[in-house]
Every structure is written in C-alpha cells, then in structure tokens.
Design an enzyme around this catalytic site. Structure first.
Site, PDB file in Angstrom:
ATOM      1  N   VAL A 156       2.694  -9.213   1.451  1.00  0.00           N
ATOM      2  CA  VAL A 156       2.805 -10.300   0.992  1.00  0.00           C
ATOM      3  C   VAL A 156       1.828 -10.468  -0.447  1.00  0.00           C
ATOM      4  O   VAL A 156       0.393  -9.639   0.261  1.00  0.00           O
ATOM      5  CB  VAL A 156       1.876 -11.060   2.301  1.00  0.00           C
ATOM      6  CG1 VAL A 156       1.462 -11.784   2.260  1.00  0.00           C
ATOM      7  CG2 VAL A 156       2.833 -11.081   3.584  1.00  0.00           C
ATOM      8  N   ALA A 213      -2.681  -8.408  -1.591  1.00  0.00           N
ATOM      9  CA  ALA A 213      -1.162  -8.135  -1.365  1.00  0.00           C
ATOM     10  C   ALA A 213      -1.357  -7.338  -0.063  1.00  0.00           C
ATOM     11  O   ALA A 213      -2.798  -6.540   0.197  1.00  0.00           O
ATOM     12  CB  ALA A 213      -0.595  -7.464  -1.803  1.00  0.00           C
ATOM     13  N   LYS A 214      -0.875  -7.203   0.744  1.00  0.00           N
ATOM     14  CA  LYS A 214      -0.429  -5.856   1.454  1.00  0.00           C
ATOM     15  C   LYS A 214       1.059  -5.967   1.807  1.00  0.00           C
ATOM     16  O   LYS A 214       1.608  -6.940   2.000  1.00  0.00           O
ATOM     17  CB  LYS A 214      -1.286  -7.177   2.642  1.00  0.00           C
ATOM     18  CG  LYS A 214      -1.547  -5.238   3.493  1.00  0.00           C
ATOM     19  CD  LYS A 214      -2.505  -4.479   2.655  1.00  0.00           C
ATOM     20  CE  LYS A 214      -3.854  -3.434   4.160  1.00  0.00           C
ATOM     21  NZ  LYS A 214      -5.072  -3.423   3.699  1.00  0.00           N
ATOM     22  N   GLY A 215       1.301  -5.035   2.488  1.00  0.00           N
ATOM     23  CA  GLY A 215       2.692  -4.408   2.910  1.00  0.00           C
ATOM     24  C   GLY A 215       2.622  -3.696   4.184  1.00  0.00           C
ATOM     25  O   GLY A 215       1.838  -2.800   5.053  1.00  0.00           O
ATOM     26  N   ASP A 220      -2.615   3.075   3.157  1.00  0.00           N
ATOM     27  CA  ASP A 220      -3.389   2.293   4.872  1.00  0.00           C
ATOM     28  C   ASP A 220      -3.163   3.272   5.745  1.00  0.00           C
ATOM     29  O   ASP A 220      -2.570   4.067   5.741  1.00  0.00           O
ATOM     30  CB  ASP A 220      -2.392   0.890   4.341  1.00  0.00           C
ATOM     31  CG  ASP A 220      -3.906  -0.252   5.328  1.00  0.00           C
ATOM     32  OD1 ASP A 220      -4.226  -0.509   4.883  1.00  0.00           O
ATOM     33  OD2 ASP A 220      -3.570  -0.192   6.537  1.00  0.00           O
TER      34      ASP A 220
END
Ligand code: GLU
Length: 414
Positions: free
Chosen positions: A58, A103-105, A144
């Site tokens: 995202v 963003a992050k995934g 992360d």
C-alpha cells in the site's frame, strides 16, 4: 476493545486536519491511500506442496518523494493494517523531513514455522509480484516485523534479476556486503535513545535516576534496552513474546541477550521475577518503551500505567482511547511517528549512499541521525508548546502541514 488500526490512524489525521483547517478536498485525499496492491501467489513448500500466499503493498502518499516503508511477514497482516502503517510512514518521513512518501507491505504467513528455503522462495515471489511498483525512484521497501537484512537482500536480488542489472537502491536495510548502510540495524533504537534523552531533559529526569521498562526484545527492543542502559538508565523490566522479567534493582542487558541466545526466551533468567506481558506494562518505572506490537496500551490498562514518560518504539502501540487517558493523567508520550523514525532516517542515508555509490562511516551515519532526530524532536516540542497540545498532535500538525503543502504545490493533474 480491539481498535481497527486504520480507523485510529484516520482519527489522528482528522484531528490534525481540523486544527490546520485543511480544505475538505485535501482532507478527503489524504485520508485515503494512493495505491493498494493485493497479490495472491504460489510458493512451493519443502514437502512439494504448493501453497497460495496473500501479500499487499500500500502506498499512502507520494507527494514528497518515492513511497517508503517496511515489509512485514505475519499471520496478523491485513489490508487495513497496511493502510494504517502506510499512512504513518507518510507522516513519519515528513516529521523528520526526509524526501519520501509513505508505504507498507506484508505477506500473511507464519514465518517461524517456515524453513529458510521456503522463506526465500516466498520472499522472491512476493518481490516479483510487487516489482512493478518497486524502484529507487518509486517505491523502496525495508525491514519491518519478522523481516531482516537477508530478506531484503533476496528482495533486491529478485528485483535486480528481473531487470538484468543490480538495483541496490530499490531496497534498504540490506546486508552491508550488498550496499547496506553502517548503523542501519541499530538506527531505530538509536533514534529512540535520542528522543528519550531529549524528553527526559524536558521532564527534568536524570538518566542515572531513571528506571525503564521495554516491551519487546527483537531488533528494536533489545538494542533500545542496551542503549538506554548505556545512557545510565536502570532497565527494570524487559519482555519477549513468551513473557517478561522484572528486577527493580536492574537487569543486566548484555546477560539477557546471552540468555535469550541460549534459551530462546527471557523467562527464567536468573535474578529476575517472571511477569506477563500485560503486567510488564504496569510495572513501576519512569519510562515505558513499548517496542513490540500495536494496540498494547488501551482503555483497559492506560489508567494503571505508572511511567511518567512513554516512548513509542512500536508503530501504533497506544489506542486513541488510551492516549486520551494518558494525556489527562499528564503522562508525556513521544509518538511513534517521531520516536521510531530513526530506522527510516538511516534507510534514507542508505538510499542516498547507494545512489551515489559512496559510503559513509558508522560515525558519520550516527552523527547525522543524531542531528536529524534532535531537530525533529525540537520542532515537534516547539509546535506542541505554541499550539498548547501534546507531542502527538504537535508531530501530526508538523507532518500533515508539510505533506499538505507539497500536495497543494504539486496541484491537480487534470
Ligand atoms: N519498518 C520501519 C518503520 O516502520 C522502517 C521503514 C523504512 O526504513 O523504510 O519505520
């Protein structure tokens, strides 16, 4: 009550947007992620079976620069969690003034039950599934929860093989030998140390008189405990997934690291009393550092937190309800988007070094990190003083204003 992370993130944004008097359309734009990619992909497991995994990437906002943010591997990954974490990355990069969007995934999986070979195959396939978003100028993943330099190395390799030439700057948090940055592994904890020191100064607490509890003993928690200990603080409580240990006279942090290496967990460490993870948060101490999961300090336990200072090393550890209680009780909270920004700041340094093919010493990285974290803390503190609000809202006012300004200056492409 379990709080939806995205609702919590939007509520925090709304409060800042209201105070800043942002236009309705800008507010509506910044509430939503820019792009959301959902991928389902097959991975061959060691027993020959083929399993289908679901992953996300995202991008919340790219007004200030390429999308930046980590990848987590966990059974708890959801699209809403990715949305919240991506939005927090946007504000985090803006608070420390680095030229990235957020963003992050993540991939829904149980990484601890998978072999190294299975993890590698899953990582490579996921990287290729999101490869059309990735690139040093477009979207730069990083570690992360449950991801590490080796996993970043595989992502970088899969992407580079796809293009046919090495593109190290498309991933940060890589191993040093692949163009990683000195100091990246410790960066989040080092940033926590800087803001904790600054906040303690504001409260008039001397490190030697300060007791600290750290929840989480992964990369961030364990190094934070070590660095705060080095600063002179007494670490009285620490915990991992299994539970926590407590000693009001102080825990030997290097010994705890050794103990975990040998026994796999902290419980049973000589000279300590065992506590549960929820008891740990309520232990008597001056500083509490949640460095594990989100939603740890809630409406249920906020009134029993004894610390005077709470430093959010994790993303989203405090629910909005708990935040209000802590605020009313006068507990100072250094918010996640400021407190844990050291990681992405050194990711920025890694990206800059990679693009220039010119690498800095660890001392140089640490000095630059120190200076960025100190100025960011100062700017947030001043903003909260002039606006007469807490540090969280101060940080949001600063970050949202920067992102709003960039978005408005770029204008609408019609
Ligand atoms: N995952 C880290 C965070 O939440 C680091 C992100 C990055 O370095 O891009 O801030």
């Amino acid at each position: 009550m379990v709080v939806d992370l995205y609702d919590a993130a939007v509520a925090q944004f709304d409060e800042a947007a209201e105070r800043l008097g942002l236009a309705h359309s800008l507010r509506a734009l910044l509430r939503e992620p820019k792009r959301e990619l959902i991928v389902h992909f097959p991975v061959r497991m060691d027993d020959g079976d083929v399993r289908i995994f679901t992953g996300y990437r995202v991008q919340h906002n790219i007004a200030r620069g390429p999308a930046k943010g980590g990848i987590r591997f966990s059974p708890c990954v959801t699209l809403d969690e990715m949305r919240a974490l991506a939005m927090w990355m946007t504000w985090k990069c803006a608070v420390v003034g680095i030229p990235f969007g957020g963003a992050k995934g993540g991939v829904i999986c149980e990484p601890h039950t998978m072999s190294r070979a299975e993890l590698e195959r899953m990582t490579r396939r996921y990287a290729i599934e999101i490869a059309h978003l990735m690139g040093p100028d477009s979207d730069i993943p990083a570690p992360d929860m449950n991801t590490n330099p080796q996993i970043m190395g595989w992502m970088m390799d899969a992407y580079s093989m796809h293009l046919g030439y090495p593109v190290p700057a498309t991933v940060t948090g890589k191993p040093l030998a692949l163009g990683g940055s000195a100091g990246r592994l410790e960066a989040t904890a080092r940033g926590i140390q800087v803001v904790t020191r600054e906040a303690m100064r504001c409260l008039g607490i001397e490190p030697q008189d300060c007791s600290v509890v750290v929840q989480g003993f992964g990369n961030v928690g364990s190094i934070t405990a070590r660095l705060l200990n080095r600063l002179g603080c007494t670490i009285v409580g620490i915990s991992d997934i299994e539970g926590g240990v407590y000693n009001p006279h102080g825990i030997d942090v290097p010994m705890a690291l050794h103990y975990v290496e040998e026994h796999g967990c902290l419980i049973g460490m000589p000279g300590t009393e065992t506590v549960t993870n929820s008891e740990l948060l309520e232990l008597p101490c001056d500083v509490l550092v949640p460095a594990a999961l989100e939603n740890q300090i809630t409406g249920r336990n906020a009134a029993r937190i004894k610390a005077r200072l709470l430093v959010e090393a994790a993303n989203g550890p405090t629910t909005p309800e708990a935040d209000a209680i802590l605020n009313q009780r006068g507990v100072m909270v250094v918010p996640d988007i400021l407190a844990n920004a050291g990681g992405v700041t050194v990711s920025y340094f890694e990206w800059v070094q990679g693009l220039q093919r010119f690498f800095w010493s660890e001392q140089e990285v640490n000095n630059r990190l120190d200076s960025i974290m100190r100025s960011a803390y100062q700017a947030v503190y001043e903003r909260s003083c002039t606006q007469q609000t807490n540090l969280r809202l101060g940080a949001y006012l600063l970050a949202v204003a920067r992102v709003a300004e960039a978005t408005e200056l770029r204008g609408l492409y019609l």
